[in-house]
Design a protein around this motif. Structure first.
Motif, PDB file in Angstrom:
ATOM      1  N   LEU A 187       0.859  -1.181   0.000  1.00 15.29           N
ATOM      2  CA  LEU A 187       0.000   0.000   0.000  1.00 15.29           C
ATOM      3  C   LEU A 187       0.898   1.234   0.000  1.00 15.29           C
ATOM      4  CD1 LEU A 187      -2.536  -1.255   2.660  1.00 15.29           C
ATOM      5  CD2 LEU A 187      -2.823  -1.187   0.192  1.00 15.29           C
ATOM      6  N   VAL A 188       0.808   2.005  -1.056  1.00 11.26           N
ATOM      7  CA  VAL A 188       1.706   3.146  -1.227  1.00 11.26           C
ATOM      8  C   VAL A 188       0.914   4.436  -1.065  1.00 11.26           C
ATOM      9  CG1 VAL A 188       3.311   4.295  -2.771  1.00 11.26           C
ATOM     10  CG2 VAL A 188       3.088   1.802  -2.841  1.00 11.26           C
ATOM     11  N   GLU A 189       1.220   5.186  -0.006  1.00 12.23           N
ATOM     12  CA  GLU A 189       0.535   6.458   0.189  1.00 12.23           C
ATOM     13  C   GLU A 189       1.313   7.564  -0.517  1.00 12.23           C
ATOM     14  OE1 GLU A 189      -0.429   7.530   4.193  1.00 12.23           O
ATOM     15  OE2 GLU A 189      -1.168   9.503   3.542  1.00 12.23           O
ATOM     16  N   VAL A 190       0.605   8.312  -1.337  1.00 14.30           N
ATOM     17  CA  VAL A 190       1.247   9.321  -2.169  1.00 14.30           C
ATOM     18  C   VAL A 190       1.174  10.689  -1.500  1.00 14.30           C
ATOM     19  CG1 VAL A 190       1.068  10.566  -4.350  1.00 14.30           C
ATOM     20  CG2 VAL A 190       0.785   8.085  -4.307  1.00 14.30           C
ATOM     21  N   GLU A 191       2.322  11.357  -1.439  1.00 14.13           N
ATOM     22  CA  GLU A 191       2.349  12.718  -0.914  1.00 14.13           C
ATOM     23  C   GLU A 191       2.850  13.626  -2.023  1.00 14.13           C
ATOM     24  OE1 GLU A 191       4.425  13.042   2.837  1.00 14.13           O
ATOM     25  OE2 GLU A 191       4.472  15.213   2.559  1.00 14.13           O
ATOM     26  N   VAL A 192       2.036  14.603  -2.395  1.00  6.08           N
ATOM     27  CA  VAL A 192       2.396  15.478  -3.516  1.00  6.08           C
ATOM     28  C   VAL A 192       3.013  16.762  -2.974  1.00  6.08           C
ATOM     29  CG1 VAL A 192       1.550  16.685  -5.545  1.00  6.08           C
ATOM     30  CG2 VAL A 192       0.489  14.521  -4.868  1.00  6.08           C
ATOM     31  N   ARG A 193       4.220  17.094  -3.464  1.00 11.29           N
ATOM     32  CA  ARG A 193       4.874  18.334  -3.028  1.00 11.29           C
ATOM     33  C   ARG A 193       4.208  19.523  -3.692  1.00 11.29           C
ATOM     34  NH1 ARG A 193       9.665  15.781  -4.986  1.00 11.29           N
ATOM     35  NH2 ARG A 193      10.465  14.310  -3.473  1.00 11.29           N
ATOM     36  N   PRO A 194       4.157  20.659  -3.002  1.00  7.38           N
ATOM     37  CA  PRO A 194       3.553  21.851  -3.623  1.00  7.38           C
ATOM     38  C   PRO A 194       4.441  22.385  -4.749  1.00  7.38           C
ATOM     39  CG  PRO A 194       4.376  22.349  -1.408  1.00  7.38           C
ATOM     40  CD  PRO A 194       4.588  20.879  -1.625  1.00  7.38           C
ATOM     41  N   HIS A 195       3.834  23.194  -5.607  1.00  6.38           N
ATOM     42  CA  HIS A 195       4.533  23.758  -6.762  1.00  6.38           C
ATOM     43  C   HIS A 195       4.652  25.266  -6.579  1.00  6.38           C
ATOM     44  CE1 HIS A 195       5.293  24.872 -10.992  1.00  6.38           C
ATOM     45  NE2 HIS A 195       5.753  23.648 -11.111  1.00  6.38           N
ATOM     46  N   PRO A 196       5.789  25.871  -6.986  1.00  2.42           N
ATOM     47  CA  PRO A 196       5.942  27.318  -6.773  1.00  2.42           C
ATOM     48  C   PRO A 196       4.954  28.155  -7.601  1.00  2.42           C
ATOM     49  CG  PRO A 196       7.814  26.405  -8.009  1.00  2.42           C
ATOM     50  CD  PRO A 196       7.006  25.247  -7.514  1.00  2.42           C
ATOM     51  N   VAL A 197       4.481  27.638  -8.711  1.00  3.38           N
ATOM     52  CA  VAL A 197       3.638  28.436  -9.602  1.00  3.38           C
ATOM     53  C   VAL A 197       2.192  27.935  -9.605  1.00  3.38           C
ATOM     54  CG1 VAL A 197       3.229  29.106 -12.002  1.00  3.38           C
ATOM     55  CG2 VAL A 197       5.564  29.073 -11.101  1.00  3.38           C
ATOM     56  N   PHE A 198       2.030  26.627  -9.723  1.00  2.00           N
ATOM     57  CA  PHE A 198       0.679  26.069  -9.859  1.00  2.00           C
ATOM     58  C   PHE A 198       0.065  25.780  -8.497  1.00  2.00           C
ATOM     59  CE2 PHE A 198       2.836  24.286 -13.725  1.00  2.00           C
ATOM     60  CZ  PHE A 198       2.226  25.159 -14.620  1.00  2.00           C
ATOM     61  N   GLN A 199      -1.242  26.002  -8.442  1.00  2.00           N
ATOM     62  CA  GLN A 199      -1.997  25.587  -7.273  1.00  2.00           C
ATOM     63  C   GLN A 199      -3.119  24.695  -7.749  1.00  2.00           C
ATOM     64  OE1 GLN A 199      -3.514  28.851  -4.991  1.00  2.00           O
ATOM     65  NE2 GLN A 199      -2.638  27.888  -3.171  1.00  2.00           N
ATOM     66  N   ARG A 200      -3.341  23.588  -7.062  1.00  2.00           N
ATOM     67  CA  ARG A 200      -4.392  22.680  -7.498  1.00  2.00           C
ATOM     68  C   ARG A 200      -5.614  22.819  -6.609  1.00  2.00           C
ATOM     69  NH1 ARG A 200      -3.883  16.161  -8.499  1.00  2.00           N
ATOM     70  NH2 ARG A 200      -6.102  15.779  -8.761  1.00  2.00           N
ATOM     71  N   LYS A 201      -6.799  22.942  -7.270  1.00  2.00           N
ATOM     72  CA  LYS A 201      -8.056  22.909  -6.518  1.00  2.00           C
ATOM     73  C   LYS A 201      -8.953  21.906  -7.216  1.00  2.00           C
ATOM     74  CE  LYS A 201      -7.831  27.559  -4.681  1.00  2.00           C
ATOM     75  NZ  LYS A 201      -8.112  28.962  -5.003  1.00  2.00           N
ATOM     76  N   GLY A 202      -9.089  20.723  -6.655  1.00  2.00           N
ATOM     77  CA  GLY A 202      -9.845  19.665  -7.322  1.00  2.00           C
ATOM     78  C   GLY A 202      -9.150  19.306  -8.620  1.00  2.00           C
ATOM     79  N   ASP A 203      -9.889  19.393  -9.730  1.00  2.00           N
ATOM     80  CA  ASP A 203      -9.310  19.056 -11.026  1.00  2.00           C
ATOM     81  C   ASP A 203      -8.791  20.295 -11.748  1.00  2.00           C
ATOM     82  OD1 ASP A 203      -9.840  16.413 -10.711  1.00  2.00           O
ATOM     83  OD2 ASP A 203     -11.797  16.505 -11.699  1.00  2.00           O
ATOM     84  N   ASP A 204      -8.865  21.448 -11.102  1.00  2.00           N
ATOM     85  CA  ASP A 204      -8.454  22.676 -11.770  1.00  2.00           C
ATOM     86  C   ASP A 204      -7.104  23.165 -11.236  1.00  2.00           C
ATOM     87  OD1 ASP A 204     -10.819  22.746 -13.244  1.00  2.00           O
ATOM     88  OD2 ASP A 204     -11.886  23.710 -11.582  1.00  2.00           O
TER      89      ASP A 204
END
Lengths: 301, 92
Positions: A187-204
């Motif tokens: 079971l691999v839990e994924v942790e996504v690092r933040p991006h300096p330019v992009f911000q994710r909100k749902g699928d946008d």
């Protein structure tokens, strides 16, 4: 369910909704098949109780039943199988914790020792890992590799658009099974690092885009970063700071091929260096509309 | 089955499903196309729904699920022991 639903639940005809719910809960706690894995009769009785509650627990249906518009038949729940039906199946939920402390017991060890003969098979335990992903790798998907404590590696396919905290299950990549049983899962839990330019909100995806004053006033074209590369965006004439433009289909991939959108928030920039010509131009500029809607004066500036 | 069919079979909303997965009550299989649910996931989700209908609060649900899973493990071992005992008997 032919019997009278009121007597099935053991309530009076004029029972309040509260009393009906109470009666149902009391019976369901006692009769639910998954709380009685060894009791075959419980299932039949629970079915009647659940059907009676489906009818009487719904004010509208109860009213129609009381007025004789519908009867108690045809109320059976089309019910799939209960959880207990899968008690013997190898599943991600299987737990052997209930007899873990018996591991040293002679009879059990003997039995587990003879598992090679194929009578007893147990699924191997699951193993948990964490995987840190770059923002863009999470959006675009691809292959990643985890190095295990013993030095070996595990290939993980990242589905495009995976979100922070998702747990990927790699079937059969856990500990080996006992007695020829199937191995557990990784079971691999994924942790996504933040991006300096992009911000994710749902699928946008949201980005802030600085634009020159000239383009803000006269309109123009700018190059905007998106997760899949730079695209050219047209800025309409007279675009203010805070204007949000949408780049359709430039967001996070969704399962099935579609993508979310990218929202670009404009930020109007003055030239970095003082420009006497621009200052002169503005000084001559006679408009009384300064864009603040009169608030500048109201605030005592 | 995929998420849409699962939601319709179990009669729960997407946000409810997300919360259950987040809490670790359900662990569907992930492949490139999204989540995929087995019959076991359906039965387990229906059990969670029934427990909530019974008034069980969210704090108690993982405890009940864990105990049921342990009980299933114990029953499996007991059945295994009994069948071992029976074949040993026959061998004598």
């Amino acid at each position: 369910m032919a019997a009278d639903p009121y007597s099935t639940l053991g309530v009076k005809k004029d029972a309040s909704p509260d009393e009906i719910q109470k009666a149902y809960r009391k019976l369901a706690k006692k009769l639910h098949p998954d709380l009685n894995p060894g009791n075959k009769q419980a299932e039949e009785r629970f079915k009647d109780v659940a059907a009676a509650y489906d009818l009487l627990g719904d004010q509208d249906k109860r009213g129609r039943f009381d007025r004789g518009e519908i009867d108690a038949s045809g109320q059976e729940r089309p019910r799939q199988r209960y959880y207990r039906d899968f008690a013997d199946a190898a599943s991600p939920y299987s737990s052997d914790a209930g007899f873990a402390d018996f591991a040293g017991d002679d009879i059990l060890s003997e039995i587990f020792g003879r598992q090679g003969r194929g009578t007893v098979r147990m699924r191997g335990p699951d193993v948990h890992y964490r995987l840190e992903l770059d923002f863009l790798d999470a959006i675009n998907g691809g292959k990643q590799q985890i190095t295990l404590p013993d030095g070996s590696t595990l290939d993980v396919t990242i589905p495009p658009g995976i979100s922070n905290g998702t747990v990927l299950r790699l079937r059969g990549k856990g500990r080996p099974g006992i007695g020829g049983g199937p191995p557990g899962d990784a079971l691999v839990e994924v942790e996504v690092r933040p991006h300096p330019v992009f911000q994710r909100k749902g699928d946008d995806i949201h980005v802030e885009m600085p634009i020159p004053l000239r383009d803000a006033v006269l309109g123009g074209k700018v190059a905007v970063p998106t997760p899949t590369g730079t695209v050219t965006m047209t800025i309409p004439k007279w675009s203010n700071t805070g204007t949000v433009l949408r780049l359709k289909g430039r967001g996070v991939p969704r399962p099935g091929g579609a993508r979310g959108d990218e929202y670009v928030t404009l930020k109007v920039m003055l030239p970095k260096n003082r420009d006497p010509e621009l200052e002169k131009l503005i000084a001559q500029w006679a408009s009384t509309d300064d864009g603040t809607g009169g608030r500048r004066h109201a605030m005592g500036a | 089955m995929e998420t849409r069919e699962f939601l319709m079979t179990v009669h729960i909303r997407t946000d409810v499903l997300d919360a259950w997965i987040e809490a670790g009550w359900l662990t569907p299989l992930h492949d490139g196309e999204g989540s995929s649910f087995s019959e076991i996931d359906v039965a387990r989700a229906q059990l969670i729904r029934d427990l909530r209908d019974m008034g069980v609060n969210d704090e108690a649900i993982p405890i009940i699920l864990d105990l049921i899973d342990q009980m299933h493990g114990l029953r499996r071992t007991l059945r295994m022991l009994l069948s071992e005992a029976a074949s040993a008997e026959r061998a004598h």
